[in-house]
Design a protein around this motif. Structure first.
Motif, mmCIF file in Angstrom:
data_model
loop_
_atom_site.group_PDB
_atom_site.id
_atom_site.type_symbol
_atom_site.label_atom_id
_atom_site.label_comp_id
_atom_site.label_asym_id
_atom_site.label_seq_id
_atom_site.Cartn_x
_atom_site.Cartn_y
_atom_site.Cartn_z
ATOM 1 N N UNK A 1 3.592 19.317 39.962
ATOM 2 C CA UNK A 1 3.898 17.994 40.505
ATOM 3 C C UNK A 1 4.536 17.158 39.403
ATOM 4 N N UNK A 2 5.740 16.634 39.666
ATOM 5 C CA UNK A 2 6.442 15.853 38.646
ATOM 6 C C UNK A 2 6.058 14.379 38.690
ATOM 7 N N UNK A 3 5.409 13.953 39.758
ATOM 8 C CA UNK A 3 5.083 12.528 39.926
ATOM 9 C C UNK A 3 4.191 12.021 38.804
ATOM 10 N N UNK A 4 4.471 10.820 38.323
ATOM 11 C CA UNK A 4 3.686 10.058 37.333
ATOM 12 C C UNK A 4 3.781 10.580 35.900
ATOM 13 N N UNK A 5 4.278 11.803 35.678
ATOM 14 C CA UNK A 5 4.369 12.290 34.298
ATOM 15 C C UNK A 5 5.779 12.004 33.761
ATOM 16 N N UNK A 6 5.966 12.164 32.455
ATOM 17 C CA UNK A 6 7.303 11.934 31.887
ATOM 18 C C UNK A 6 8.176 13.161 32.140
ATOM 19 N N UNK A 7 9.484 12.969 31.999
ATOM 20 C CA UNK A 7 10.410 14.090 32.173
ATOM 21 C C UNK A 7 10.154 15.167 31.102
ATOM 22 N N UNK A 8 9.820 14.725 29.887
ATOM 23 C CA UNK A 8 9.527 15.703 28.822
ATOM 24 C C UNK A 8 8.302 16.537 29.159
ATOM 25 N N UNK A 9 7.294 15.863 29.679
ATOM 26 C CA UNK A 9 6.066 16.577 30.053
ATOM 27 C C UNK A 9 6.361 17.574 31.185
ATOM 28 N N UNK A 10 7.247 17.179 32.098
ATOM 29 C CA UNK A 10 7.611 18.100 33.178
ATOM 30 C C UNK A 10 8.261 19.362 32.590
ATOM 31 N N UNK A 11 9.170 19.162 31.639
ATOM 32 C CA UNK A 11 9.828 20.312 31.009
ATOM 33 C C UNK A 11 8.788 21.212 30.341
ATOM 34 N N UNK A 12 7.831 20.578 29.652
ATOM 35 C CA UNK A 12 6.763 21.370 28.988
ATOM 36 C C UNK A 12 5.948 22.145 30.017
ATOM 37 N N UNK A 13 5.623 21.478 31.131
ATOM 38 C CA UNK A 13 4.807 22.143 32.168
ATOM 39 C C UNK A 13 5.550 23.350 32.756
ATOM 40 N N UNK A 14 6.861 23.200 32.935
ATOM 41 C CA UNK A 14 7.638 24.320 33.487
ATOM 42 C C UNK A 14 7.616 25.488 32.488
ATOM 43 N N UNK A 15 7.833 25.159 31.215
ATOM 44 C CA UNK A 15 7.840 26.229 30.202
ATOM 45 C C UNK A 15 6.472 26.895 30.104
ATOM 46 N N UNK A 16 5.431 26.085 30.163
ATOM 47 C CA UNK A 16 4.063 26.624 30.075
ATOM 48 C C UNK A 16 3.798 27.562 31.265
#
Ligand code: FMN
Length: 341
Positions: A42-57
């Motif tokens: 879920x991308x809502x409420x997090x930063x774009x950088x955190x989203x990128x990290x979550x995808x990589x993780x």
């Protein structure tokens, strides 16, 4: 495009709903995808950088496809005087938790930045809620090899969404936990049950349909897949107590607490309609809560955060669908197995 992920070919036709605000984690998405279903970040409420990290993780945890969900921004219905009055109404709660309430201002949850992240990192699937993105944005993602889905809650929304050219639609019924994906944030969400909503949308829509809302048992999944021409079922609440989920402990505990009995639709926490377990905050503030997303969400943020920290389920948004009592505390793979048709 031919090399896009085909949502009709899932090994297990079960999608773990994106759940912003903590529950969705890379570990949860990966566990569901590794079990043959489709996991979601879920991308809502997090930063774009955190989203990128979550995808990589997530990519380090699974080689299988998974999805990312984005909130489509829309103009806020907030009126400054209503927000100021609600701030006053929340003062006693803020004092109880020893927090300051912010002066909230509109933001679009980093829409452009998050679109760039998904274009660059190319998860197999991207879905949208709270509206339909432009046809051009959908095409750009599809050209990058991403399958695109749009959440709808009424037949007119389905028609509008189809015009943007998505690969599939997610039909969200009134039983669903969390925010209603309603395009117009001030419209009272439709109460039409999921099964009739799907039948109506099926009549005018050609793209594959996913059903979401109140799916709690294998029988629910089978019924929707059999009778309603949907290609997969999306469940959120069923995964809230999964071992891999990031659900706040007070939220997960309330789901099995006899003190909490029913779910209701409220705008008290966020300024737009969402279904959650009824608690003291809702009983106190629902009657006078204004419209205005994301401002109201920001305003209540410090109270919710302090309540979560204190383990107090009465001042926390306990988002959950009508089937919340059936949610298992188990590894996500076991939950997928328990729901798989
Ligand atoms: C805690 C929670 C958070 C949610 N967050 C999102 C989200 O970020 N994006 C989204 O499209 N839907 C979100 N939803 C709604 C789900 O996509 C889905 O419609 C819903 O979970 C289906 O109903 P169920 O919870 O009864 O299975 C959320 C639902 C819950 C329970």
């Amino acid at each position: 495009m031919d090399n896009r992920f085909d949502i009709t070919k899932l090994q297990v036709p079960l999608i773990q709903a994106p759940m912003a605000g903590g529950p969705s984690t890379p570990a949860l998405a990966a566990a569901v995808s590794n079990s043959g279903g489709l996991g979601f970040l879920a991308a809502g409420y997090i930063t774009a950088d955190r989203l990128a990290e979550d995808i990589e993780k997530t990519r380090t945890l699974t080689a299988s496809p998974f999805g990312v969900n984005l909130f489509v921004p829309s103009p806020s219905a907030a009126k400054p005087e209503d927000i100021a009055a609600y701030r006053e109404a929340l003062a006693a709660d803020a004092q109880r938790f020893g927090v300051e309430l912010p002066e909230p201002r509109y933001d679009d949850d980093s829409w452009d930045e998050k679109l760039s992240v998904v274009r660059q990192f190319r998860p197999a699937v991207v879905t949208f809620t709270f509206g339909a993105p432009d046809h051009a944005d959908v095409s750009t993602l599809q050209e990058a090899g991403i399958a695109v889905g749009i959440t709808v809650t009424t037949p007119p929304e389905a028609n509008a969404a189809e015009a943007s050219g998505p690969d599939f639609l997610i039909v969200q019924g009134p039983e669903a936990g969390g925010h209603r994906g309603t395009f117009n944030p001030t419209a009272l969400p439709s109460a039409q049950p999921l099964s009739t909503l799907i039948s109506e949308i099926r009549e005018t829509t050609r793209v594959p349909l996913i059903a979401a809302g109140g799916v709690a048992t294998r029988a629910d999944v089978s019924r929707l897949l059999r009778g309603h021409g949907v290609v997969a079922v999306q469940a959120g609440t069923a995964f809230l107590r999964a071992e891999e989920a990031g659900t706040k402990p007070a939220h997960a505990a309330a789901m099995t607490d006899e003190r909490f009995q029913v779910t209701v639709v409220t705008r008290a926490f966020s300024g737009r309609y969402a279904r959650g377990i009824e608690n003291e905050f809702i009983r106190t503030h629902d009657p006078h809560a204004p419209f205005g997303y994301p401002e109201v969400n920001m305003l209540t943020g410090p109270i919710r955060a302090a309540a979560a920290k204190a383990g107090d389920p009465d001042y926390l948004n306990l988002w959950a669908g009508t089937g919340f009592r059936s949610a298992l505390h188990a590894p996500a793979a076991q939950i997928v197995a328990s729901l798989a048709p």
